[in-house]
Scaffold this motif. Structure first.
Motif, PDB file in Angstrom:
ATOM      1  N   LEU A 140      -6.372  -3.219 -29.934  1.00  0.00           N
ATOM      2  CA  LEU A 140      -6.225  -2.486 -31.183  1.00  0.00           C
ATOM      3  C   LEU A 140      -7.588  -2.146 -31.767  1.00  0.00           C
ATOM      4  CD1 LEU A 140      -4.380  -1.292 -33.316  1.00  0.00           C
ATOM      5  CD2 LEU A 140      -4.259  -3.557 -34.402  1.00  0.00           C
ATOM      6  N   SER A 141      -8.529  -3.090 -31.669  1.00  0.00           N
ATOM      7  CA  SER A 141      -9.894  -2.816 -32.123  1.00  0.00           C
ATOM      8  C   SER A 141     -10.496  -1.643 -31.360  1.00  0.00           C
ATOM      9  CB  SER A 141     -10.763  -4.067 -31.952  1.00  0.00           C
ATOM     10  OG  SER A 141     -12.107  -3.808 -32.300  1.00  0.00           O
ATOM     11  N   SER A 142     -10.250  -1.605 -30.050  1.00  0.00           N
ATOM     12  CA  SER A 142     -10.754  -0.507 -29.226  1.00  0.00           C
ATOM     13  C   SER A 142     -10.123   0.820 -29.631  1.00  0.00           C
ATOM     14  CB  SER A 142     -10.471  -0.799 -27.751  1.00  0.00           C
ATOM     15  OG  SER A 142     -10.887   0.271 -26.933  1.00  0.00           O
ATOM     16  N   ASN A 143      -8.809   0.806 -29.884  1.00  0.00           N
ATOM     17  CA  ASN A 143      -8.132   2.033 -30.324  1.00  0.00           C
ATOM     18  C   ASN A 143      -8.737   2.562 -31.622  1.00  0.00           C
ATOM     19  OD1 ASN A 143      -6.427   1.606 -28.178  1.00  0.00           O
ATOM     20  ND2 ASN A 143      -4.718   0.882 -29.432  1.00  0.00           N
ATOM     21  N   ILE A 144      -8.950   1.654 -32.566  1.00  0.00           N
ATOM     22  CA  ILE A 144      -9.515   2.046 -33.858  1.00  0.00           C
ATOM     23  C   ILE A 144     -10.938   2.537 -33.684  1.00  0.00           C
ATOM     24  CG2 ILE A 144     -10.161   1.224 -36.148  1.00  0.00           C
ATOM     25  CD1 ILE A 144      -7.166   1.444 -35.813  1.00  0.00           C
ATOM     26  N   GLN A 145     -11.716   1.853 -32.834  1.00  0.00           N
ATOM     27  CA  GLN A 145     -13.096   2.270 -32.585  1.00  0.00           C
ATOM     28  C   GLN A 145     -13.139   3.690 -32.029  1.00  0.00           C
ATOM     29  OE1 GLN A 145     -16.150   1.152 -33.107  1.00  0.00           O
ATOM     30  NE2 GLN A 145     -17.052   2.881 -32.001  1.00  0.00           N
ATOM     31  N   GLN A 146     -12.280   3.983 -31.083  1.00  0.00           N
ATOM     32  CA  GLN A 146     -12.242   5.323 -30.497  1.00  0.00           C
ATOM     33  C   GLN A 146     -11.845   6.362 -31.531  1.00  0.00           C
ATOM     34  OE1 GLN A 146      -9.591   4.912 -27.192  1.00  0.00           O
ATOM     35  NE2 GLN A 146     -11.038   3.734 -25.974  1.00  0.00           N
ATOM     36  N   GLN A 147     -10.920   5.977 -32.423  1.00  0.00           N
ATOM     37  CA  GLN A 147     -10.488   6.917 -33.444  1.00  0.00           C
ATOM     38  C   GLN A 147     -11.608   7.190 -34.438  1.00  0.00           C
ATOM     39  OE1 GLN A 147      -7.705   8.505 -33.242  1.00  0.00           O
ATOM     40  NE2 GLN A 147      -8.163   9.740 -35.029  1.00  0.00           N
ATOM     41  N   VAL A 148     -12.332   6.135 -34.841  1.00  0.00           N
ATOM     42  CA  VAL A 148     -13.468   6.307 -35.755  1.00  0.00           C
ATOM     43  C   VAL A 148     -14.506   7.215 -35.114  1.00  0.00           C
ATOM     44  CG1 VAL A 148     -15.415   5.128 -36.848  1.00  0.00           C
ATOM     45  CG2 VAL A 148     -13.141   4.134 -36.987  1.00  0.00           C
ATOM     46  N   ARG A 149     -14.761   7.019 -33.821  1.00  0.00           N
ATOM     47  CA  ARG A 149     -15.726   7.869 -33.118  1.00  0.00           C
ATOM     48  C   ARG A 149     -15.248   9.311 -33.102  1.00  0.00           C
ATOM     49  NH1 ARG A 149     -15.441   5.765 -28.266  1.00  0.00           N
ATOM     50  NH2 ARG A 149     -16.785   4.031 -28.841  1.00  0.00           N
ATOM     51  N   GLY A 150     -13.949   9.509 -32.824  1.00  0.00           N
ATOM     52  CA  GLY A 150     -13.410  10.871 -32.793  1.00  0.00           C
ATOM     53  C   GLY A 150     -13.501  11.544 -34.148  1.00  0.00           C
TER      54      GLY A 150
END
Length: 213
Positions: A140-150
């Motif tokens: 979930l942390s990875s998903n959120i990190q990718q979304q923040v980057r996007g």
């Protein structure tokens, strides 16, 4: 007269709309209707709900195993242990900022990933469930990190929405110091789970809020 009535109606509408914008405004609200962004939100709402269920299962085990069930009975011990809640003030409705909220969710998940090692040591018979919970927190942390980057790059990419990438947080982050007694270890585990459950509930409400915009 008709013109005056129309002007008054417009003014009234503006007055009614302003507080709503102050309460629910987010700098990324224009993305809330984006199909890919909605897919991200709904996938991770389900993921967060699943993690909440697993945390609740571990809370039940701690309650049954150590008779540590009521938070109000342990507040004095909590002060001695110095266990803090990971901050999520950017995810509350009156201060909601989507990108800042996502960043705080990501950082908090990394902290709790480390703190869950305390639960694994406390409940060796449930190590499998704890490790699954750590893996889910990392995902979930990875998903959120990718979304923040996007979001930071000004766009949403389909690869930012998947659940497959696993990014493990730095080892030791969020781990608690050595305990002075088995009881302190047990109480620390109790509050790690209680704090994590509250954290997840706030994160869930924030994701659901964006999904409804």
């Amino acid at each position: 007269m008709c013109s005056l009535t129309r002007v008054l109606a417009l003014l009234l509408g503006a007055l009614l709309w302003a507080p709503w914008r102050a309460l629910h405004g987010a700098p990324l609200a224009e993305l809330s209707g984006d199909q890919d962004f909605q897919l991200f939100l709904h996938k991770n709402l389900e993921f967060t709900r699943k993690i909440k269920v697993d945390v609740a299962a571990l809370q039940h085990v701690v309650c049954n195993t150590f008779q540590l069930c009521k938070e109000e009975e342990l507040l004095l011990v909590r002060q001695d242990l110095g266990i803090a809640q990971a901050p999520l003030e950017q995810c509350h409705s009156r201060t909601f900022q989507a990108e800042a909220c996502f960043s705080q969710i990501r950082d908090g998940l990394r902290v709790y990933h480390g703190s869950l090692a305390t639960i694994r040591e406390l409940l060796p018979g449930h190590a499998g469930l704890v490790e699954t919970l750590q893996l889910d927190a990392a995902n979930l942390s990875s998903n959120i990190q990718q979304q923040v980057r996007g979001l930071g790059e000004g766009g949403l990419q389909m690869e930012d929405l998947g659940l497959a990438t696993v990014t493990y947080p730095a080892e030791g982050r969020g781990r608690l110091p050595a305990f002075s007694s088995p009881f302190h270890h047990q109480v620390s585990g109790f509050f790690v789970l209680a704090n994590f459950q509250r954290f997840l509930e706030t994160a869930y409400r924030a994701l659901r809020h964006l999904a409804r915009l």
